[in-house]
Structures are given as C-alpha cells and as structure tokens.
Scaffold this active site. Structure first.
Site, PDB file in Angstrom:
ATOM      1  N   TYR A  47      12.229  10.411 -54.482  1.00  0.00           N
ATOM      2  CA  TYR A  47      10.930  11.056 -54.275  1.00  0.00           C
ATOM      3  C   TYR A  47       9.857   9.964 -54.408  1.00  0.00           C
ATOM      4  CZ  TYR A  47      13.483  15.435 -55.101  1.00  0.00           C
ATOM      5  OH  TYR A  47      14.369  16.478 -55.045  1.00  0.00           O
ATOM      6  N   PHE A 197      14.363  24.814 -53.440  1.00  0.00           N
ATOM      7  CA  PHE A 197      13.467  25.665 -52.646  1.00  0.00           C
ATOM      8  C   PHE A 197      13.454  27.103 -53.181  1.00  0.00           C
ATOM      9  CE2 PHE A 197      14.275  22.911 -48.556  1.00  0.00           C
ATOM     10  CZ  PHE A 197      13.414  21.938 -49.039  1.00  0.00           C
ATOM     11  N   PRO A 198      13.304  27.300 -54.512  1.00  0.00           N
ATOM     12  CA  PRO A 198      13.321  28.672 -55.053  1.00  0.00           C
ATOM     13  C   PRO A 198      12.173  29.530 -54.525  1.00  0.00           C
ATOM     14  CG  PRO A 198      12.503  27.114 -56.707  1.00  0.00           C
ATOM     15  CD  PRO A 198      13.043  26.299 -55.555  1.00  0.00           C
ATOM     16  N   GLY A 200      10.945  28.877 -51.415  1.00  0.00           N
ATOM     17  CA  GLY A 200      10.969  28.695 -49.972  1.00  0.00           C
ATOM     18  C   GLY A 200      10.691  27.266 -49.555  1.00  0.00           C
ATOM     19  N   THR A 203       7.658  25.585 -46.786  1.00  0.00           N
ATOM     20  CA  THR A 203       6.991  26.779 -46.256  1.00  0.00           C
ATOM     21  C   THR A 203       7.276  27.926 -47.225  1.00  0.00           C
ATOM     22  OG1 THR A 203       7.536  25.973 -44.058  1.00  0.00           O
ATOM     23  CG2 THR A 203       6.727  28.232 -44.206  1.00  0.00           C
ATOM     24  N   PRO A 204       6.466  28.057 -48.295  1.00  0.00           N
ATOM     25  CA  PRO A 204       6.771  29.085 -49.291  1.00  0.00           C
ATOM     26  C   PRO A 204       6.935  30.477 -48.648  1.00  0.00           C
ATOM     27  CG  PRO A 204       5.066  27.616 -50.113  1.00  0.00           C
ATOM     28  CD  PRO A 204       5.304  27.238 -48.679  1.00  0.00           C
TER      29      PRO A 204
END
Ligand SMILES: NC(=O)c1ccc[n+]([C@@H]2O[C@H](COP(=O)([O-])OP(=O)(O)OC[C@H]3O[C@@H](n4cnc5c(N)ncnc54)[C@H](OP(=O)(O)O)[C@@H]3O)[C@@H](O)[C@H]2O)c1
Length: 277
Positions: A47, A197-198, A200, A203-204
């Site tokens: 990252y 991606f809990p 999303g 793109t939440p």
C-alpha cells in the site's frame, strides 16, 4: 482481539499509490482507532508502496501491548501503480523484511500469503512454495502466525498440510456472497474469516433497500452492512477501511447494532445485488 478492527489501505494516496493528500489526517485516524479500542490493524507494504506502513509507524510506534498488526505479502507495485504478483519464495521473504523494516518490528504477528488469482477473486493453483517460504520465516521467528488471502478451499487445505493457518482474508460482504460455504467451514474449524471490501471497497455498497432498513434502525447503511457481517458468523472479524475519523467512529459503533430476525432475512435477499454507482 476485538471483532471490529481497522483496514489501513485507504491511508495511502489515490489508487493506494504514493502519499496521502493529508498525512496528519491519516495519522489522526490511526490514533483515534487505537484510542477507541481498536487492537487489530490490517496493512501491507504494497500500500503506497511502503507509505501506509510508514504512517502506521509514525502514528503508533512504539506499539501498544496487545495491538495485532496483520500484513500481507505476494504482490509488488509497478512504477505506474500497477499491482503485480510477487509470489516466488524470495519475493515472499523480501516482502516480510520490507514489512518488518517499515513497521519497525522484530517480528510480525500475522502475515497473510496473498495469492494473485483473478485480482479480487481466487483462482486454483498450488500455493505450496509460498506457504513453505512463510513457514521458514515463522521458524526463524520473524512471523508468528500465518494466514491466507484470495484463496480457495482447496488452497487452504493444501496450506494446512504445511503450516497452521489462523485466518483467511477474501472478498466478501452483504452483496458478495461467493464464500458463504467457506465462511461456515472455517467457523467450524475455528479459523478467523476477515472479509476484504466489507463495505464494498472502492465503490461502497449502495442500495435503496439497505438505506430503508438502515433508516428504520436509526443507523447508517454502512453500519448495517458491518453489523450484518458480525451477525453472519462468529469467526468473522472486520477491517473496514476509511481515511475519515467520522467514518471510523461510525464503523466502530456498528458492533452495538442488533439486527432483528426479520431484518436479517430482508438483508439476505440483497445477496448478488449490483452495487449502485
Ligand atoms: N487481501 C486483499 O486482497 C485486500 C484487498 C482489499 C482490501 N484489503 C484490506 O481490507 C481493508 C478494507 O477494504 P477497503 O478499505 O478497500 O474497503 P471497504 O472497507 O469495503 O470500504 C472502504 C471505502 O468505504 C468508504 N467508507 C468507509 N467507512 C464509511 C462510512 N462509515 N460511510 C461512508 N463511506 C465509508 C471509504 O471512504 P472514506 O475514506 O471516505 O471513509 C472507502 O471508500 C483494507 O483497508 C485492506 O486492509 C485487503
């Protein structure tokens, strides 16, 4: 470990590449997480690259007793920000040493072997040599425990023949339910399942049904999405990512939200729905 931790990926610059616009704000989010009781941070040296780990070190080192920092190896970034597989044993070793140096640690509590697969979904293929490389680093005392990321049930079994696997980090949330059976299988084995991606991811999740449910519970859609995961199975641990102290506080409060059976049934019907934009 508390069930709601923090995922540090959002602390790097746009596209998880380079420095953030506001480094002080990133430091503040991490310090607020710890002050609010978070004792599990998920990161990686890819990252930034290196940036997120360096910010974690600046904000939190020397680390509080009981803080579990979980990292992952298996990828490297290109000069253009691309995500490239780095899955040879020497890449795994270098990745662990990069994490140790940038986090300022003598040993890392948990390292996930992140398989490339189809980027955000796993693909079959042996992961033995990568897990063997991590097991060797574990014997040297540099890695305390081993996990896997972006893997299939077959790959988990293969890895378990080489080393104890304590957690699995795959793509899963309210609407992305491919791993439903795997979540239950790992729960039966007492292995943590940590969805990436809990909310999303980039793109939440957006859904009018979810918003209506959240309104009825006097909560936000993101809190309902996280609470659903906590209700889903006892082995699920959360690492929602945010660059905002306000969102961080909101996400941590999700553990207080009780979801009645009728709401759980309604939320179940959202599986497979497409996220809005
Ligand atoms: N193993 C893997 O391959 C892999 C892949 C991806 C991620 N991960 C790990 O999983 C962690 C979580 O994933 P993620 O951060 O990509 O995705 P995420 O947690 O699903 O969602 C993060 C996104 O949601 C927004 N958000 C967070 N809280 C919010 C709230 N309360 N209200 C509205 N929006 C909110 C964030 O924006 P703001 O910054 O504006 O809040 C960000 O855009 C990462 O930090 C990383 O540690 C692992």
């Amino acid at each position: 470990m508390r069930r709601v931790g923090y995922g540090a990926m959002q602390l790097a610059g746009p596209g998880v590449f380079g420095p953030p616009k506001d480094r002080e704000a990133a430091v503040a989010v991490l310090r607020e997480a710890l002050a609010s009781g978070v004792n599990h941070i998920d990161t990686s040296d890819f990252y930034g690259p290196h940036v997120t780990n360096q910010i974690i070190r600046e904000a939190l080192h020397p680390y509080a007793d009981g803080l579990v920092i979980v990292t992952k190896v298996g990828a490297e970034r290109g000069a253009d920000g691309s995500w490239n597989a780095a899955l040879e044993p020497e890449d795994i070793k270098r990745g662990v040493h990069d994490n140790l140096r940038n986090l300022g640690l003598d040993a890392i509590e948990i390292v996930n072997m992140r398989n490339m697969g189809d980027i955000h979904a796993p693909a079959e293929g042996s992961i033995a040599k990568q897990v063997e490389a991590l097991a060797e680093l574990q014997r040297q005392g540099l890695v305390r425990q081993i996990g896997l990321s972006n893997v299939t049930a077959t790959q988990i079994k293969e890895a378990q023949g080489i080393a104890e696997i304590v957690c699995v980090q795959n793509h899963y949330n309210l609407i992305q339910r491919t791993d439903d059976a795997l979540v239950d299988d790992l729960a039966a084995q007492g292995i943590a399942y940590v969805p990436f991606f809990p909310l999303g991811g980039f793109t939440p999740i957006q859904s009018s049904a979810l918003s209506t449910i959240a309104q009825g519970l006097k909560a936000t859609p993101m809190q309902v999405a996280l609470a659903w995961l906590l209700h889903r199975a006892p082995n699920i641990l959360l690492i929602p990512g945010t660059s905002s102290v306000t969102h961080l506080r909101e996400n941590l409060q999700a553990s207080q939200l009780k979801l009645p059976d009728n709401v759980l049934a309604e939320l179940d019907t959202l599986a497979g729905a497409h996220p809005g934009h």
